[in-house]
Design a protein around this motif. Structure first.
Motif, PDB file in Angstrom:
ATOM      1  N   GLY A 358     -17.504  -4.034   0.248  1.00  0.00           N
ATOM      2  CA  GLY A 358     -16.938  -3.155   1.266  1.00  0.00           C
ATOM      3  C   GLY A 358     -15.449  -2.924   1.066  1.00  0.00           C
ATOM      4  O   GLY A 358     -14.945  -1.815   1.264  1.00  0.00           O
ATOM      5  N   LEU A 359     -14.734  -3.975   0.683  1.00  0.00           N
ATOM      6  CA  LEU A 359     -13.308  -3.816   0.393  1.00  0.00           C
ATOM      7  C   LEU A 359     -13.097  -2.819  -0.739  1.00  0.00           C
ATOM      8  O   LEU A 359     -12.208  -1.958  -0.678  1.00  0.00           O
ATOM      9  N   TYR A 360     -13.920  -2.924  -1.780  1.00  0.00           N
ATOM     10  CA  TYR A 360     -13.770  -2.031  -2.921  1.00  0.00           C
ATOM     11  C   TYR A 360     -14.034  -0.575  -2.531  1.00  0.00           C
ATOM     12  O   TYR A 360     -13.237   0.319  -2.842  1.00  0.00           O
ATOM     13  N   ILE A 361     -15.138  -0.330  -1.841  1.00  0.00           N
ATOM     14  CA  ILE A 361     -15.494   1.045  -1.482  1.00  0.00           C
ATOM     15  C   ILE A 361     -14.424   1.659  -0.577  1.00  0.00           C
ATOM     16  O   ILE A 361     -14.041   2.823  -0.743  1.00  0.00           O
ATOM     17  N   ALA A 362     -13.933   0.866   0.376  1.00  0.00           N
ATOM     18  CA  ALA A 362     -12.922   1.377   1.298  1.00  0.00           C
ATOM     19  C   ALA A 362     -11.619   1.720   0.586  1.00  0.00           C
ATOM     20  O   ALA A 362     -10.884   2.617   1.011  1.00  0.00           O
ATOM     21  N   MET A 363     -11.325   1.036  -0.502  1.00  0.00           N
ATOM     22  CA  MET A 363     -10.062   1.241  -1.212  1.00  0.00           C
ATOM     23  C   MET A 363     -10.148   2.258  -2.338  1.00  0.00           C
ATOM     24  O   MET A 363      -9.138   2.574  -2.969  1.00  0.00           O
ATOM     25  N   MET A 364     -11.334   2.784  -2.625  1.00  0.00           N
ATOM     26  CA  MET A 364     -11.455   3.751  -3.724  1.00  0.00           C
ATOM     27  C   MET A 364     -10.576   4.977  -3.508  1.00  0.00           C
ATOM     28  O   MET A 364      -9.768   5.349  -4.370  1.00  0.00           O
ATOM     29  N   ALA A 365     -10.735   5.631  -2.368  1.00  0.00           N
ATOM     30  CA  ALA A 365      -9.951   6.833  -2.093  1.00  0.00           C
ATOM     31  C   ALA A 365      -8.459   6.528  -1.928  1.00  0.00           C
ATOM     32  O   ALA A 365      -7.622   7.234  -2.502  1.00  0.00           O
ATOM     33  N   PRO A 366      -8.070   5.498  -1.156  1.00  0.00           N
ATOM     34  CA  PRO A 366      -6.641   5.180  -1.082  1.00  0.00           C
ATOM     35  C   PRO A 366      -6.022   4.843  -2.433  1.00  0.00           C
ATOM     36  O   PRO A 366      -4.846   5.131  -2.663  1.00  0.00           O
ATOM     37  N   LEU A 367      -6.809   4.243  -3.332  1.00  0.00           N
ATOM     38  CA  LEU A 367      -6.262   3.919  -4.653  1.00  0.00           C
ATOM     39  C   LEU A 367      -5.977   5.195  -5.439  1.00  0.00           C
ATOM     40  O   LEU A 367      -4.929   5.304  -6.099  1.00  0.00           O
ATOM     41  N   VAL A 368      -6.882   6.171  -5.371  1.00  0.00           N
ATOM     42  CA  VAL A 368      -6.622   7.452  -6.038  1.00  0.00           C
ATOM     43  C   VAL A 368      -5.393   8.117  -5.426  1.00  0.00           C
ATOM     44  O   VAL A 368      -4.534   8.654  -6.142  1.00  0.00           O
ATOM     45  N   ALA A 369      -5.278   8.077  -4.095  1.00  0.00           N
ATOM     46  CA  ALA A 369      -4.113   8.663  -3.426  1.00  0.00           C
ATOM     47  C   ALA A 369      -2.829   7.942  -3.823  1.00  0.00           C
ATOM     48  O   ALA A 369      -1.779   8.564  -3.981  1.00  0.00           O
ATOM     49  N   THR A 370      -2.910   6.625  -3.998  1.00  0.00           N
ATOM     50  CA  THR A 370      -1.743   5.841  -4.395  1.00  0.00           C
ATOM     51  C   THR A 370      -1.224   6.279  -5.761  1.00  0.00           C
ATOM     52  O   THR A 370      -0.008   6.322  -5.994  1.00  0.00           O
ATOM     53  N   LEU A 371      -2.132   6.619  -6.663  1.00  0.00           N
ATOM     54  CA  LEU A 371      -1.739   6.989  -8.021  1.00  0.00           C
ATOM     55  C   LEU A 371      -1.505   8.495  -8.183  1.00  0.00           C
ATOM     56  O   LEU A 371      -1.224   8.953  -9.292  1.00  0.00           O
ATOM     57  N   THR A 372      -1.634   9.258  -7.089  1.00  0.00           N
ATOM     58  CA  THR A 372      -1.458  10.709  -7.151  1.00  0.00           C
ATOM     59  C   THR A 372      -0.129  11.090  -6.512  1.00  0.00           C
ATOM     60  O   THR A 372       0.053  10.921  -5.301  1.00  0.00           O
ATOM     61  N   LEU A 373       0.794  11.607  -7.301  1.00  0.00           N
ATOM     62  CA  LEU A 373       2.104  11.987  -6.789  1.00  0.00           C
ATOM     63  C   LEU A 373       2.080  13.343  -6.091  1.00  0.00           C
ATOM     64  O   LEU A 373       2.824  13.571  -5.151  1.00  0.00           O
ATOM     65  N   ASP A 374       1.235  14.254  -6.555  1.00  0.00           N
ATOM     66  CA  ASP A 374       1.161  15.602  -5.990  1.00  0.00           C
ATOM     67  C   ASP A 374      -0.124  15.737  -5.190  1.00  0.00           C
ATOM     68  O   ASP A 374      -1.224  15.752  -5.743  1.00  0.00           O
ATOM     69  N   LEU A 375       0.022  15.849  -3.869  1.00  0.00           N
ATOM     70  CA  LEU A 375      -1.152  15.871  -2.983  1.00  0.00           C
ATOM     71  C   LEU A 375      -2.047  17.073  -3.225  1.00  0.00           C
ATOM     72  O   LEU A 375      -3.245  17.040  -2.939  1.00  0.00           O
ATOM     73  N   SER A 376      -1.497  18.167  -3.774  1.00  0.00           N
ATOM     74  CA  SER A 376      -2.317  19.337  -4.053  1.00  0.00           C
ATOM     75  C   SER A 376      -3.355  19.057  -5.135  1.00  0.00           C
ATOM     76  O   SER A 376      -4.315  19.799  -5.284  1.00  0.00           O
ATOM     77  N   GLU A 377      -3.168  17.968  -5.894  1.00  0.00           N
ATOM     78  CA  GLU A 377      -4.113  17.586  -6.938  1.00  0.00           C
ATOM     79  C   GLU A 377      -5.081  16.499  -6.486  1.00  0.00           C
ATOM     80  O   GLU A 377      -5.895  16.030  -7.277  1.00  0.00           O
ATOM     81  N   LEU A 378      -4.981  16.111  -5.216  1.00  0.00           N
ATOM     82  CA  LEU A 378      -5.780  14.972  -4.758  1.00  0.00           C
ATOM     83  C   LEU A 378      -7.273  15.248  -4.887  1.00  0.00           C
ATOM     84  O   LEU A 378      -8.035  14.394  -5.366  1.00  0.00           O
TER      85      LEU A 378
END
Length: 455
Positions: A358-378
């Protein structure tokens, strides 16, 4: 698609709120500083925001939540409905479903970026409802009918909804984005608790397969209707939507992002083994049928608790650190499936694996957001990441089923799943190391720029 009364709001880079260590908190480049000067750009709450979050929660409940309940179908098909098929062949139904949930992100991601949020949500909801009702018409030992309805149809439906319902959080939240995303993700976990209880009682009760699946389809259809009515966009799509080819080229040069994708592929190869097989494993080890029906429920209850608490934990540990702990721990517990032989061992493994999963699944999207500098590419980055990583989920369960064989040799798939999951955790560790080094370098360069300006 957004209301005409709303002003066009610019897309900005996602801000990490308390991402763990001081290094990660202070590591934003100078260009991110303006975000703190315009907090009004993100409402961080309000009726529209929380209604949208609730709608996304329900969509996840009916989509991923139903997919994660496939362990019930795996057991039912193996013992009653598809008795002529091997465990590996049956696993392909669930694994294709899980793969398409993320792989369709390659389509839903760019469409979301271009403003087709409502089209995706409505189309996905209608297809989910239609596929479930078609599944109820499937006949015993007609593998292709079940494969098309449950594996293909429901997989595409959930995939159309998955990325938009996660990405829409970024329209309303910046500081509380991780918490909001984990709340949305917890919908799938709660669904994975409710659906198995319903399905075990419906399929194995007096209603039988056809009427039981129809009852489940009606329940899901009503919730999806409510979800569609609740969700609203706030930001206009970017004038120039993210180009997947351009985004992919940028990803190739982004070492932390590449490590995250590789880590996700390996981890997801072993991730679904307990979810698909723990109920069948419990029954074949002589545990009571009643308890075995609830072994998957115990796992998913723990999974739900993890998703609800993950956002709070991440504010102290940081998203990358939490992902590392979750993946390595889940891999070790996969190896621990070798020791499942009693009621106590089944309960402990279900609870512990469910929590770290559950921890892993919940953090999948936030992890991608963490590594994405430009939100238009999220949306584009989510689609690319989930598509490539999803191949692990596609092949993992069928490989485990083939290793299991008709003799039910349980230790072989457990070792395979455990080893590949730990390998994924190691890749996430490499990702964090490279990410932190890059952030330290950016922080140092920003300080030098400030010194040059002052002097």
């Amino acid at each position: 698609m957004s209301s005409g009364s709303e002003p066009r709001m610019p897309y900005t880079a996602p801000h990490q709120d308390k991402e763990g260590s001081q290094t990660l908190e202070e590591s934003h480049s100078a260009k991110d500083f303006d975000l703190f000067s315009h907090p009004h750009e993100f409402p961080e709450g309000g009726l529209a925001a929380w209604m949208t979050i609730f709608g996304a929660f329900l969509a996840q409940f009916c989509g991923i939540g139903y997919t994660m309940s496939f362990g019930v179908y795996q057991d039912f098909y193996t013992q009653h409905y598809l008795t002529n098929e091997t465990s590996s062949a049956i696993s392909w139904i669930g694994s294709l479903n899980t793969f398409l949930v993320t792989a369709v992100g390659l389509i839903s991601g760019p469409l979301y970026d271009r403003g087709y949020f409502y089209h995706l949500i409505i189309a996905g909801s209608l297809l989910q409802s239609f596929s479930l009702f078609m599944l109820s018409l499937s006949k015993p030992d007609q593998y292709y009918q079940i494969f098309l309805a449950q594996g293909l149809g429901m997989g595409i439906a959930s995939g159309l909804v998955y990325v938009p319902t996660i990405a829409i959080v970024s329209h309303y939240f910046q500081r509380k984005r991780t918490l909001a995303m984990t709340f949305v993700a917890s919908g799938s976990s709660l669904g994975a608790v409710i659906h198995p209880i319903m399905l075990n009682n419906l399929l194995n009760g007096h209603l039988g397969f056809e009427n039981g699946v129809r009852a489940s389809a009606g329940f899901v259809s009503v919730l999806l209707l409510i979800a569609c009515l609740c969700m609203r966009t706030r930001l206009d799509p970017p004038v120039t939507p993210a180009n997947y080819i351009v985004a992919a080229k940028k990803c190739i040069g982004d070492a932390p992002f590449i490590c995250m994708i590789v880590g996700g592929f390996f981890f997801q190869t072993g991730f679904y083994y307990p979810l698909f097989f723990i109920q069948l494993d419990s029954i074949k080890h002589g545990l009571s049928v009643t308890f075995s029906f609830y072994s998957l429920v115990i796992l998913n209850v723990s999974n739900c608790v993890a998703r609800v608490t993950s956002g709070f934990i991440a504010t102290f540990t940081g998203v990358p650190n939490l992902v590392i702990v979750a993946t390595i721990s889940a891999g070790v517990l996969n190896l621990g499936m070798i020791g499942l032989s009693s009621l106590a061992s089944a309960v402990v493994l279900s609870m512990m694996y469910g929590y770290f999963a559950g921890l892993y699944i919940a953090m999948m999207a936030p992890l991608v957001a963490t590594l994405t500098l430009d939100l238009s590419e999220l949306g584009a980055r989510m689609g690319i990441c989930f598509f490539i990583s999803g191949f692990g989920g596609l092949i993992g369960a069928p490989i485990s089923g083939a290793l299991l064989t008709s003799n039910y040799t349980w230790w072989i798939p457990a070792v395979f799943s455990g080893v590949v999951s730990v390998t994924g955790g190691i890749m996430y560790t490499v990702m964090r190391f490279i990410f932190v080094r890059r952030q330290i370098k950016e922080k140092h360069n920003a300080r030098l720029e400030i010194i040059d300006i002052v002097s």
